[in-house]
Scaffold this motif. Sequence first.
Motif, PDB file in Angstrom:
ATOM      1  N   ILE A 224      -0.141  -5.758  -9.564  1.00  0.00           N
ATOM      2  CA  ILE A 224      -1.454  -6.401  -9.620  1.00  0.00           C
ATOM      3  C   ILE A 224      -2.533  -5.586  -8.913  1.00  0.00           C
ATOM      4  O   ILE A 224      -3.662  -5.477  -9.394  1.00  0.00           O
ATOM      5  CB  ILE A 224      -1.364  -7.825  -9.028  1.00  0.00           C
ATOM      6  CG1 ILE A 224      -0.554  -8.722  -9.975  1.00  0.00           C
ATOM      7  CG2 ILE A 224      -2.756  -8.415  -8.793  1.00  0.00           C
ATOM      8  CD1 ILE A 224      -0.193 -10.057  -9.398  1.00  0.00           C
ATOM      9  N   THR A 225      -2.193  -4.972  -7.766  1.00  0.00           N
ATOM     10  CA  THR A 225      -3.205  -4.269  -6.972  1.00  0.00           C
ATOM     11  C   THR A 225      -3.137  -2.756  -7.114  1.00  0.00           C
ATOM     12  O   THR A 225      -4.046  -2.053  -6.668  1.00  0.00           O
ATOM     13  CB  THR A 225      -3.059  -4.611  -5.477  1.00  0.00           C
ATOM     14  OG1 THR A 225      -1.822  -4.053  -4.984  1.00  0.00           O
ATOM     15  CG2 THR A 225      -3.060  -6.121  -5.255  1.00  0.00           C
ATOM     16  N   GLN A 226      -2.054  -2.218  -7.701  1.00  0.00           N
ATOM     17  CA  GLN A 226      -1.803  -0.779  -7.812  1.00  0.00           C
ATOM     18  C   GLN A 226      -1.511  -0.147  -6.454  1.00  0.00           C
ATOM     19  O   GLN A 226      -1.472   1.083  -6.323  1.00  0.00           O
ATOM     20  CB  GLN A 226      -2.995  -0.051  -8.452  1.00  0.00           C
ATOM     21  CG  GLN A 226      -3.419  -0.609  -9.803  1.00  0.00           C
ATOM     22  CD  GLN A 226      -2.332  -0.474 -10.857  1.00  0.00           C
ATOM     23  OE1 GLN A 226      -1.800   0.594 -11.075  1.00  0.00           O
ATOM     24  NE2 GLN A 226      -1.995  -1.575 -11.505  1.00  0.00           N
ATOM     25  N   LEU A 227      -1.302  -0.964  -5.421  1.00  0.00           N
ATOM     26  CA  LEU A 227      -1.041  -0.472  -4.074  1.00  0.00           C
ATOM     27  C   LEU A 227       0.123  -1.230  -3.465  1.00  0.00           C
ATOM     28  O   LEU A 227       0.397  -2.375  -3.849  1.00  0.00           O
ATOM     29  CB  LEU A 227      -2.269  -0.658  -3.174  1.00  0.00           C
ATOM     30  CG  LEU A 227      -3.561   0.063  -3.577  1.00  0.00           C
ATOM     31  CD1 LEU A 227      -4.727  -0.482  -2.758  1.00  0.00           C
ATOM     32  CD2 LEU A 227      -3.434   1.556  -3.404  1.00  0.00           C
ATOM     33  N   SER A 228       0.797  -0.618  -2.506  1.00  0.00           N
ATOM     34  CA  SER A 228       1.788  -1.353  -1.724  1.00  0.00           C
ATOM     35  C   SER A 228       1.049  -2.257  -0.746  1.00  0.00           C
ATOM     36  O   SER A 228      -0.152  -2.049  -0.485  1.00  0.00           O
ATOM     37  CB  SER A 228       2.683  -0.378  -0.950  1.00  0.00           C
ATOM     38  OG  SER A 228       1.950   0.218   0.108  1.00  0.00           O
ATOM     39  N   PRO A 229       1.708  -3.267  -0.159  1.00  0.00           N
ATOM     40  CA  PRO A 229       1.025  -4.133   0.808  1.00  0.00           C
ATOM     41  C   PRO A 229       0.410  -3.355   1.972  1.00  0.00           C
ATOM     42  O   PRO A 229      -0.706  -3.655   2.407  1.00  0.00           O
ATOM     43  CB  PRO A 229       2.133  -5.074   1.285  1.00  0.00           C
ATOM     44  CG  PRO A 229       3.083  -5.148   0.131  1.00  0.00           C
ATOM     45  CD  PRO A 229       3.071  -3.769  -0.472  1.00  0.00           C
ATOM     46  N   LEU A 230       1.121  -2.335   2.489  1.00  0.00           N
ATOM     47  CA  LEU A 230       0.595  -1.559   3.609  1.00  0.00           C
ATOM     48  C   LEU A 230      -0.595  -0.701   3.182  1.00  0.00           C
ATOM     49  O   LEU A 230      -1.585  -0.580   3.916  1.00  0.00           O
ATOM     50  CB  LEU A 230       1.697  -0.685   4.214  1.00  0.00           C
ATOM     51  CG  LEU A 230       2.826  -1.451   4.923  1.00  0.00           C
ATOM     52  CD1 LEU A 230       3.895  -0.473   5.426  1.00  0.00           C
ATOM     53  CD2 LEU A 230       2.283  -2.277   6.083  1.00  0.00           C
ATOM     54  N   GLN A 231      -0.529  -0.111   1.993  1.00  0.00           N
ATOM     55  CA  GLN A 231      -1.668   0.661   1.481  1.00  0.00           C
ATOM     56  C   GLN A 231      -2.872  -0.244   1.246  1.00  0.00           C
ATOM     57  O   GLN A 231      -4.010   0.139   1.517  1.00  0.00           O
ATOM     58  CB  GLN A 231      -1.284   1.362   0.180  1.00  0.00           C
ATOM     59  CG  GLN A 231      -0.303   2.504   0.325  1.00  0.00           C
ATOM     60  CD  GLN A 231       0.186   3.006  -1.019  1.00  0.00           C
ATOM     61  OE1 GLN A 231       0.317   2.232  -1.981  1.00  0.00           O
ATOM     62  NE2 GLN A 231       0.468   4.292  -1.104  1.00  0.00           N
ATOM     63  N   TYR A 232      -2.602  -1.438   0.753  1.00  0.00           N
ATOM     64  CA  TYR A 232      -3.665  -2.411   0.481  1.00  0.00           C
ATOM     65  C   TYR A 232      -4.361  -2.791   1.788  1.00  0.00           C
ATOM     66  O   TYR A 232      -5.595  -2.782   1.868  1.00  0.00           O
ATOM     67  CB  TYR A 232      -3.055  -3.647  -0.179  1.00  0.00           C
ATOM     68  CG  TYR A 232      -4.046  -4.733  -0.538  1.00  0.00           C
ATOM     69  CD1 TYR A 232      -4.705  -4.720  -1.764  1.00  0.00           C
ATOM     70  CD2 TYR A 232      -4.303  -5.788   0.336  1.00  0.00           C
ATOM     71  CE1 TYR A 232      -5.615  -5.722  -2.100  1.00  0.00           C
ATOM     72  CE2 TYR A 232      -5.203  -6.794   0.017  1.00  0.00           C
ATOM     73  CZ  TYR A 232      -5.855  -6.749  -1.207  1.00  0.00           C
ATOM     74  OH  TYR A 232      -6.747  -7.734  -1.536  1.00  0.00           O
TER      75      TYR A 232
END
Length: 283
Positions: A224-232
């Motif tokens: 959904i975000t194209q990022l991992s939770p930490l990257q987000y």
Amino acid sequence: MNQTTIDQLLTVLPRNKTIESAVSGLFFYCADKPSKAVSYIQEPSICIVLQGEREIYLGADCQRFDNSNLMFCPVNIPLSMHIKHASIKNPVIVLSMKLDLAMIRDVLAQIPTTHPVAGRHLGIKWHLDDTIMDAFDRLIRLLDYPNDIDFLSSLIQQEIYYRLLLAEQGNKLKQLVVSGSHTYRIAQATDWIKAHLDEPIMVESLASRCGMSVSGFHQHFKEITQLSPLQYQKSLRLMEARRLIKMHGAQISQIAMQVGYESPSQFSREYKRFFGLSPSNEL
């Protein structure tokens, strides 16, 4: 989009800044010159390039948008926008409409059956068909009739959601408002991260909060975000820090702590890596 509508917009839109229109939640951006990549947090929205083209970067992914597609952001998404070609004669015009979840639920409740394409993830870039564009055209033209906005704008927006729900991408919009769906749960997670920027992320705890396994949470979060939770979280922290620096010019070390960094030097390194310049150069 009707060229007459575009021409009318060009007579009233300021250049190179975002404005909210008289229709609540409807925003416009008009650029009459190229720009470097600008990072910002896109709120849950439908975005359409009415004229011209722009590039959107999500993490390492780059996608081009013109008036043949729309951008669907179901959650707060940190991204960068790059406009390569724009001029006074041929400006780029971008529309964004914040998602009204209550209205989407009401429209969904009145649709007996939807026929989504099962098992296909369409990401943030969706095909924009003529029926959706026609409805947006009427919503924009409503700005010429301010006395009608309060009554008619919600009716046209309901039509937009109706057509989106019945379109090929409709299942993704539906999942955003269906409690228990993956999209709904990830939206809860992103809301929590945004509201607790200064707190460390415990992925296991966040997955549990959403009622998901850690592996499933990672998979759907990145889808959904194209990022991992930490990257987000890092992207949100750095973008919020930049906003605070530009607004208040407070001590950088204080802002670093405010967004969750214990080490000012680490903050400065990651800030420069993300934005291409050090935080002190923003002052």
